[in-house]
Design a protein around this motif. Structure first.
Motif, short mmCIF file in Angstrom:
data_model
loop_
_atom_site.label_atom_id
_atom_site.label_comp_id
_atom_site.label_asym_id
_atom_site.label_seq_id
_atom_site.Cartn_x
_atom_site.Cartn_y
_atom_site.Cartn_z
N ASN A 236 0.87 -1.10 -0.02
CA ASN A 236 -0.04 0.25 0.04
C ASN A 236 0.89 1.34 0.07
OD1 ASN A 236 -2.73 -1.60 0.60
ND2 ASN A 236 -1.53 -1.82 2.40
N ILE A 238 0.06 5.31 0.63
CA ILE A 238 -0.79 6.35 0.87
C ILE A 238 -0.20 7.97 0.65
CG2 ILE A 238 -2.15 7.52 2.93
CD1 ILE A 238 -2.11 4.69 4.02
N LYS A 262 -1.29 -0.80 -4.14
CA LYS A 262 -2.46 -0.16 -4.10
C LYS A 262 -2.16 1.42 -3.70
CE LYS A 262 -5.17 -3.94 -2.12
NZ LYS A 262 -4.19 -5.09 -1.81
N THR A 264 -3.80 4.99 -2.25
CA THR A 264 -4.68 5.96 -1.97
C THR A 264 -4.23 7.30 -1.74
OG1 THR A 264 -5.66 4.04 -0.52
CG2 THR A 264 -6.26 6.36 0.21
N THR A 307 -7.49 4.94 -5.37
CA THR A 307 -8.68 5.31 -4.46
C THR A 307 -8.23 6.95 -4.02
OG1 THR A 307 -9.01 3.24 -3.52
CG2 THR A 307 -9.62 5.15 -2.30
N LEU A 339 -6.65 1.15 5.85
CA LEU A 339 -5.86 1.30 4.72
C LEU A 339 -4.57 0.60 5.03
CD1 LEU A 339 -6.46 5.17 3.78
CD2 LEU A 339 -7.30 2.91 2.67
N THR A 344 -10.26 -2.85 0.90
CA THR A 344 -10.57 -1.92 -0.37
C THR A 344 -11.83 -1.02 0.15
OG1 THR A 344 -9.81 -3.48 -2.05
CG2 THR A 344 -11.55 -1.96 -2.66
#
Length: 364
Positions: A236, A238, A262, A264, A307, A339, A344
């Motif tokens: 992840n 962020i 992923k 965000t 996202t 997160l 998700t």
């Protein structure tokens, strides 16, 4: 108007908006903590590309070191009944009072990467590592206390790793700080690579703020180019209030290749710090200030599977509206409980209050 003429005007506006920090400087000297304080503590491993200060009250300067340093730090946080979530309780005078203030209780310099691995094994929490990169205008101590606040208020079940790069902590040194992120790309890439190669680490979340998002993106891009992909354990990423030109972010994203973590992104259209950055950066929109519901952003985010959480309607903790991700209890808890675990988000299961909407780009 040329940049040389615009910059003093810009900085005067930012100073007026941001005000002056009213807390004492030099809080890194450890203090004793009584069991009667009723607070809690956050242990973190701090990696820095800063030069040591030879002063235990500051530890490191804002100048650039040719090699990184590792430090084991513990921060005491007052009990929740004596503080408001989302805030850092800076001492009004030194030494700090652990009953009412954030206070450093342990500082130990580590002399090797092997000692860093030993530290991680002693502090492992399910094998989950959260690596934080601060933004523009931060002293070493600023980043330590802010990260301690985020870890505590988020309730994240992770091992905290802070990467702090050489910021001179001055509004007038924006360009120096930006170049310091470039200077630190290899050191941060090596930090992520070392974590990813450690068998005690199961997964890694990278969280970066403001100018630190540039460092994070550049290091991940560099890793992908060097290795053919971002390390698989980096699950992840962020990006909070990213101070990145939207065109440059698109190129960085593309050059990471197909096997990406992923992503965000926290954005806010009322972020005055990013408005100032745009003013001196060729009037190109900053990623952290986009409206994700507008085109072409909406379609591109959907295609990329990114996202975006729009914090425009969330009340900020300062007049710049640049630190909402850390200052809002709901947002911090979303980071820690959702997160960093790789959940998700969808429109139907995100309830943040305060009018916050999560714009979901499919395929995450």
């Amino acid at each position: 108007m040329p940049l040389s003429s615009r910059l003093p005007i810009l900085l005067a506006c930012v100073v007026a908006l941001g005000g002056c920090a009213g807390h004492p400087k030099g809080v890194m000297s450890p203090v004793a903590v009584s069991n009667k304080t009723g607070g809690s503590k956050v242990d973190m491993l701090v990696v820095t590309s800063r030069v040591p200060s030879d002063d235990p009250a500051t530890l490191f300067t804002g100048e650039r070191s040719p090699h990184p340093y590792l430090t084991d730090i513990s921060v005491s946080i007052p009990s929740d009944s004596k503080r408001k979530a989302g805030t850092v309780q800076w001492p009004k005078k030194l030494p700090p009072n652990p009953d009412t203030d954030f206070a450093v209780t342990r500082v130990q310099q580590l002399k090797s990467v092997d000692q860093g691995r030993t530290w991680f094994r002693a502090h492992v929490v399910g094998g989950h590592a959260l690596v934080f990169v601060h933004g523009f205008n931060n002293r070493y101590e600023d980043s330590v206390f802010r990260f301690a606040q985020i870890i505590h208020d988020s309730g994240a079940k992770v091992t905290p790793i802070l990467f702090t790069w050489p910021s001179r902590a001055s509004l007038f040194d924006y360009n120096y700080d930006k170049e310091s992120t470039n200077y630190s790309r290899v050191a941060f890439e090596q930090t992520l690579r070392t974590l990813a190669n450690d068998p005690n680490v199961k997964d890694i979340t990278v969280m970066a703020h403001s100018m630190g998002t540039w460092l994070a993106m550049e290091s991940l891009r560099q890793m992908a180019i060097r290795d053919g992909r971002v390390a698989p354990k980096i699950d992840n990423v962020i990006l909070a209030s990213p101070d990145i030109d939207v065109d440059v972010f698109a190129r960085q994203w593309t050059e990471m290749g197909e096997k990406r973590p992923k992503f965000t992104i926290f954005v806010s259209q009322d972020d005055r710090a990013l408005a100032a950055s745009r003013f001196i950066s060729g009037d190109v929109q900053r990623l952290g200030a986009i409206n994700p519901a507008d085109e072409p952003y909406r379609s591109k985010l959907e295609q990329a599977g990114i996202t975006v959480i729009d914090l425009t309607k969330v009340k900020g903790g300062d007049s710049l509206n640049h630190g909402k991700f850390a200052e809002s209890p709901q947002i911090v808890q979303l980071i820690g409980q959702r997160l960093v675990t790789g959940q998700t988000l969808t429109d139907s299961n995100v309830s943040l209050g305060q009018g916050v909407t999560a714009v979901i780009a499919g395929g995450v």
